[in-house]
Design a protein around this motif. Structure first.
Motif, PDB file in Angstrom:
ATOM      1  N   LEU A 256       0.866  -1.171   0.000  1.00  0.00           N
ATOM      2  CA  LEU A 256       0.000   0.000   0.000  1.00  0.00           C
ATOM      3  C   LEU A 256       0.908   1.228   0.000  1.00  0.00           C
ATOM      4  O   LEU A 256       1.553   1.537   1.003  1.00  0.00           O
ATOM      5  CB  LEU A 256      -0.907  -0.005   1.232  1.00  0.00           C
ATOM      6  CG  LEU A 256      -1.770  -1.269   1.432  1.00  0.00           C
ATOM      7  CD1 LEU A 256      -2.581  -1.162   2.717  1.00  0.00           C
ATOM      8  CD2 LEU A 256      -2.673  -1.501   0.249  1.00  0.00           C
ATOM      9  N   SER A 257       0.958   1.919  -1.129  1.00  0.00           N
ATOM     10  CA  SER A 257       1.938   2.975  -1.335  1.00  0.00           C
ATOM     11  C   SER A 257       1.261   4.310  -1.604  1.00  0.00           C
ATOM     12  O   SER A 257       0.402   4.421  -2.489  1.00  0.00           O
ATOM     13  CB  SER A 257       2.855   2.611  -2.508  1.00  0.00           C
ATOM     14  OG  SER A 257       3.824   3.609  -2.730  1.00  0.00           O
ATOM     15  N   ILE A 258       1.637   5.324  -0.824  1.00  0.00           N
ATOM     16  CA  ILE A 258       1.142   6.686  -1.029  1.00  0.00           C
ATOM     17  C   ILE A 258       2.112   7.417  -1.940  1.00  0.00           C
ATOM     18  O   ILE A 258       3.324   7.361  -1.736  1.00  0.00           O
ATOM     19  CB  ILE A 258       1.020   7.424   0.312  1.00  0.00           C
ATOM     20  CG1 ILE A 258       0.008   6.727   1.218  1.00  0.00           C
ATOM     21  CG2 ILE A 258       0.618   8.886   0.101  1.00  0.00           C
ATOM     22  CD1 ILE A 258      -0.018   7.282   2.635  1.00  0.00           C
ATOM     23  N   ALA A 259       1.585   8.116  -2.942  1.00  0.00           N
ATOM     24  CA  ALA A 259       2.467   8.821  -3.875  1.00  0.00           C
ATOM     25  C   ALA A 259       1.743   9.998  -4.496  1.00  0.00           C
ATOM     26  O   ALA A 259       0.540   9.936  -4.773  1.00  0.00           O
ATOM     27  CB  ALA A 259       2.965   7.880  -4.958  1.00  0.00           C
ATOM     28  N   HIS A 260       2.472  11.092  -4.702  1.00  0.00           N
ATOM     29  CA  HIS A 260       1.963  12.229  -5.468  1.00  0.00           C
ATOM     30  C   HIS A 260       2.352  12.099  -6.935  1.00  0.00           C
ATOM     31  O   HIS A 260       1.624  12.523  -7.817  1.00  0.00           O
ATOM     32  CB  HIS A 260       2.520  13.550  -4.904  1.00  0.00           C
ATOM     33  CG  HIS A 260       1.817  14.018  -3.668  1.00  0.00           C
ATOM     34  ND1 HIS A 260       0.546  14.530  -3.678  1.00  0.00           N
ATOM     35  CD2 HIS A 260       2.213  14.044  -2.367  1.00  0.00           C
ATOM     36  CE1 HIS A 260       0.180  14.867  -2.448  1.00  0.00           C
ATOM     37  NE2 HIS A 260       1.179  14.577  -1.627  1.00  0.00           N
ATOM     38  N   ASN A 261       3.529  11.533  -7.169  1.00  0.00           N
ATOM     39  CA  ASN A 261       4.011  11.382  -8.536  1.00  0.00           C
ATOM     40  C   ASN A 261       3.469  10.090  -9.142  1.00  0.00           C
ATOM     41  O   ASN A 261       3.337   9.071  -8.469  1.00  0.00           O
ATOM     42  CB  ASN A 261       5.540  11.362  -8.550  1.00  0.00           C
ATOM     43  CG  ASN A 261       6.129  12.636  -7.974  1.00  0.00           C
ATOM     44  OD1 ASN A 261       5.614  13.715  -8.234  1.00  0.00           O
ATOM     45  ND2 ASN A 261       7.191  12.506  -7.185  1.00  0.00           N
ATOM     46  N   THR A 262       3.196  10.134 -10.414  1.00  0.00           N
ATOM     47  CA  THR A 262       2.598   8.976 -11.092  1.00  0.00           C
ATOM     48  C   THR A 262       3.629   8.102 -11.800  1.00  0.00           C
ATOM     49  O   THR A 262       3.252   7.118 -12.426  1.00  0.00           O
ATOM     50  CB  THR A 262       1.565   9.447 -12.136  1.00  0.00           C
ATOM     51  OG1 THR A 262       2.225  10.295 -13.103  1.00  0.00           O
ATOM     52  CG2 THR A 262       0.434  10.205 -11.460  1.00  0.00           C
TER      53      THR A 262
END
Length: 469
Positions: free
Chosen positions: A428-434
């Motif tokens: 489960l990974s939080i990211a702003h960059n795609t």
């Protein structure tokens, strides 16, 4: 209890759910390996709380790679904290699989104040889970080669490999093997090492195996001893240089009125110094002078003897030089006047305390800890990726784990980490960059107090991934 809550949430309505005044996180009792979230509401603390998520239901299965996106403040990190049982403000039920290894790495990577071996193992030395060679490969895989020398013996092993390649590439005769290896070590050690250390037993065995291909049996022991001694000397050269300067300072401060030190008294001072220093260094080597569980002794017995010899010989020579220059040197060349032997002995013991403190302080500075590694944000995130790859968790929570890395490096290291994780690991990974989105199969987007989960459609290399409707 978990099964009862599970049935309760399935059989009752939303009014009953909201009556539960906190978020319940529990383990499954039916051996289900999934992560199940029922009617999760997450809010901020305070008298006027803000609702971040409301009545969210999620279900993740083993092997799911989920990327969470959303605007800043939408509740991505808080939602992960709720799943980890680290956020109490809200309502709902989270059922986690039991008997699993769960790890969380945040954007602001934190390293405890322990040596690197302990940090990577996430355990004390007596409970190490991985060999030093496995730790070395993990660091190299994320580009943290500069930390390899903090794993005792591993940088030495790299030096041995380079030495073997050097011996293979040169056309030296067998009688020149020892000198060629010694010259290479003396030249390469200052380039490879920034800290003082020794050749551990494991690497001595490795060096012995490597040298057998170049040296005949009847002269092997002599060549091996010369090479390994030269390596030890080169590895402790910065300490030897520091000790020589310290010995001069000791000679100046302990001499007092220099004419009082006759040659006989100087020799007695050196003898007392050697005797007391040998005892103190042995105590240091056995780590009996401290209760520091994380202390690393980077010297071997031969190097410890060299410490004593360097201090004693330099101090004796400096004091003898000053004494011989005094006008009364010949007149008072006796063992009785004006300093008693007891006074000389006390001065020697006083000097030993200063010497041991100086050696201990210098050597402790050679060992990096979590507080002294001076790693950039990107390097700390690389370290966290290495730890995740080593420990192979069943559930892995990641909060902006590549935010401090450039796009290409971050994507490459992230993909490599996922490739080395077990197939059943739920990520489960939080990211702003795609740019790391192609390495997931599910996209969870947080918006308007809800979470929309869509399956990511695989795209051709270089194309922007698009979630399916």
């Amino acid at each position: 209890m978990a099964k009862a809550f599970d049935e309760f949430y399935k059989s009752t309505g939303k009014i009953a759910h909201n009556d539960v005044p906190f978020i319940v996180v529990t383990e499954s009792q039916d051996d289900c390996p999934d992560i199940r979230v029922y009617d999760l509401t997450v809010r901020t603390p305070g008298d006027n709380p803000r609702i971040l998520l409301q009545d969210v239901n999620l279900h993740f299965k083993p092997g799911d790679r989920v990327i969470f996106t959303g605007a800043s403040g939408s509740g991505k990190t808080t939602a992960v904290k709720a799943l980890m049982n680290s956020w109490d403000y809200g309502q709902g039920l989270v059922v986690m699989p039991r008997n699993v290894k769960t790890m969380l790495f945040s954007q602001s990577a934190y390293a405890p104040n322990a040596n690197l071996r302990t940090i990577l193992n996430m355990a004390t030395a007596g409970q190490a889970k991985f060999t030093d060679r496995e730790l070395r490969y993990a660091l190299q895989s994320v580009g943290l080669n500069k930390l390899v020398e903090q794993i005792p013996g591993q940088q030495v092993e790299i030096l041995i490999d380079e030495m073997v390649d050097h011996l293979k590439s040169t056309s030296c005769l067998k009688k020149d093997v020892a000198q060629s290896a010694i010259d290479f070590a003396q030249r390469r050690v200052p380039e490879l090492f920034s800290s003082v250390q020794s050749v551990p037993d494991e690497q001595r065995i490795y060096l012995r195996q490597c040298l057998r291909a170049f040296v005949s049996a009847h002269e092997f022991d002599d060549v091996f001893n010369r090479v390994v001694d030269a390596m030890d000397d080169a590895l402790m050269a910065p300490l030897a240089k520091r000790l020589a300067l310290f010995a001069s300072d000791i000679a100046n401060r302990k001499s007092g009125k220099i004419y009082a030190y006759t040659p006989a008294k100087v020799r007695y001072f050196a003898w007392s110094l050697r005797r007391s220093l040998n005892k103190a260094i042995k105590t240091y080597m056995k780590n009996d002078d401290t209760d520091d569980a994380f202390r690393e002794i980077r010297l071997n017995d031969r190097q410890a003897r060299n410490v004593v010899d360097t201090i004693v010989n330099h101090t004796r020579d400096e004091m003898m030089k000053k004494a011989s220059a005094g006008p009364l040197h010949q007149v008072f060349n006796t063992a009785s006047w004006p300093l008693s032997l007891a006074t000389v002995r006390l001065k020697a013991r006083s000097a030993v305390n200063e010497i041991v403190q100086a050696v201990t302080f210098f050597m402790e500075k050679q060992v990096m800890t979590g507080d002294t590694m001076s790693l950039s944000g990107g390097e700390r995130q690389k370290l966290m990726i290495a730890i995740a790859t080593l420990h192979q968790p069943d559930i892995l929570f990641l909060d902006e784990i590549t935010a401090a890395l450039d796009k290409e490096t971050g994507a490459a290291l992230y993909k490599d980490m996922l490739d080395h994780l077990p197939k059943h690991t739920i990520v489960l990974s939080i990211a702003h960059n795609t740019h790391i989105m192609p390495y997931h199969n599910l996209h969870a987007h947080l918006e308007n107090q809800g979470v929309t989960v869509r399956r990511i459609v695989p795209q051709a290399p270089g194309a922007t991934p698009t979630p399916s409707v």
